[in-house]
Motif scaffolding. Sequence first.
Motif, mmCIF file in Angstrom:
data_model
loop_
_atom_site.group_PDB
_atom_site.id
_atom_site.type_symbol
_atom_site.label_atom_id
_atom_site.label_comp_id
_atom_site.label_asym_id
_atom_site.label_seq_id
_atom_site.Cartn_x
_atom_site.Cartn_y
_atom_site.Cartn_z
ATOM 1 N N UNK A 74 10.757 -5.237 8.487
ATOM 2 C CA UNK A 74 10.877 -4.387 7.299
ATOM 3 C C UNK A 74 9.701 -4.585 6.344
ATOM 4 N N UNK A 75 9.299 -5.824 6.121
ATOM 5 C CA UNK A 75 8.135 -6.061 5.250
ATOM 6 C C UNK A 75 6.849 -5.576 5.923
ATOM 7 N N UNK A 76 6.855 -5.618 7.252
ATOM 8 C CA UNK A 76 5.717 -5.039 7.975
ATOM 9 C C UNK A 76 5.611 -3.551 7.746
ATOM 10 N N UNK A 77 6.753 -2.876 7.621
ATOM 11 C CA UNK A 77 6.761 -1.446 7.325
ATOM 12 C C UNK A 77 6.167 -1.170 5.953
ATOM 13 N N UNK A 78 6.510 -2.003 4.972
ATOM 14 C CA UNK A 78 5.933 -1.867 3.621
ATOM 15 C C UNK A 78 4.418 -2.007 3.685
#
Length: 492
Positions: free
Chosen positions: A387-391
């Motif tokens: 999820x933080x990779x998506x950000x």
Amino acid sequence: MNTDESMKDKTIKGMVWSFLDTVGSKAIQLMMQIFLARLLLPHDYGIIGIVTIFLMLSQVLTDSGFANALIREKEVDQKDYSTVFLYNMAVAVTLYLILFLSSSQISRFFELPQLENVLKVYGLIIIVEAAGMVQKVILTKNLEFSIQMKINLTASVVSGSIAITCAVLGFGVWSLVVKMLLFQFFQTTFYIYFNRWKPTFLFNKASFNKLFTFGWKLLVSNVITVLYENIYVLIIGRSFSTASLGYYTNSRKISDAASFPIALSVEKVSYPVLSRYQDDDHRLKEGFRKVIRASVFIAFPVMLGLAAAAPVLFRLLLGEQWIPATSYFQILCFSSLFISLHMINLNILNVKGRSDLFLKVNLFEKSIGFAIVAGVVGFNLGIFGLLWGLVLSYFFTYFINASYSKRLIGYSILEQINDIKGIACVSALMAISAYSMNYVSFGNDWILLLSQMTVGIAVYILLSYLFRIDELKLVYQLMAPIPRKIFQKKPA
């Protein structure tokens, strides 16, 4: 009234109706989603999350970039529309047959026996949607967004109500299948009824070649985007529990319901309008600056405000079974901050007819995104790492897109940051004020939520006024006529 004033008036009205359409239909769908989430299990949403991958990919292949190509063309005739319609239907039927025949293999891959029958029924949406694609293009090209609003709101209410009834009766995941299938059926039926356009069953090769020359690059780009956006679903669905996928899927739906109405309404209206000025870079840049500031003025406080209020929102609206999804949702809200900026900057490439650059940019962006995903998986950082990779991916994507806006119309990254920095700061201060209230004992979650909303809105309006953010006045001017239009009496 001269041509420019007439177009300006039509654009403002179109944007208002488009915003009402996307916000209204998404708000209704969100309410239906909340009702259904309280009746269904995360496992059910996990199944639909997997099915959606194949549906989205089929939709992109069916459209093949022709919708944008038709909207961009200044002169379009019956043979153009009919050619695209026949192509859409042929591809849709072919894709549905492929999905139907491969459904058993897909269900075995994900180790979900129920998935096979769901795919066979849910996949019918591909054909139904294809029947209305050209109808929707015609309405969009003519800026008939009030009609689209009525269609989408009606379809949302009827399909959602029937789905909730099915959920109450214990149909489980099939309630979600019924909801989406009926929504698409009613939407397409109303498009055909209100638009009254009829295809001629003659495929024109010259029209196909003309439109596909522009559209094929968008097709490749959109396929890559769909694969990238859904790689998270594939990884979570294959490597983690179906419930975890359900947490992600529902959190993504809710965050998209908040972020995409703003981005889509701006993109939908600005694209056909800005396309009229594609050869005047000065006017294009000035219009583009106003579009970005206006969209950010709404998008940033909405997404940061939702992230701040997420703990109480999930407790109240979705129930105890969805509390683990709160952190998923908050991270996705941060990624959504860049969606409006990302989509609007990409819009300029289409307006300028540079679908070749659209493809190159997308390839470069997604290669970065896939590299981030590979790093997360390689270092075993888990779902939250994804999820933080998506950000991080959306952050890089914005800067890449913005660099091409500088190249095409002279609107640099520094200019864009300078234009939105005040709004970003005001939004952050508002979100901090609202989030801090989670640590105050109110004794009742409804009082806490109401207090967060009141304080957040008041702080945002006050700071926008003090920092002299022009969009506060613009939003007021756009929204003030709406009540009068809704409640005014028609002459007898």
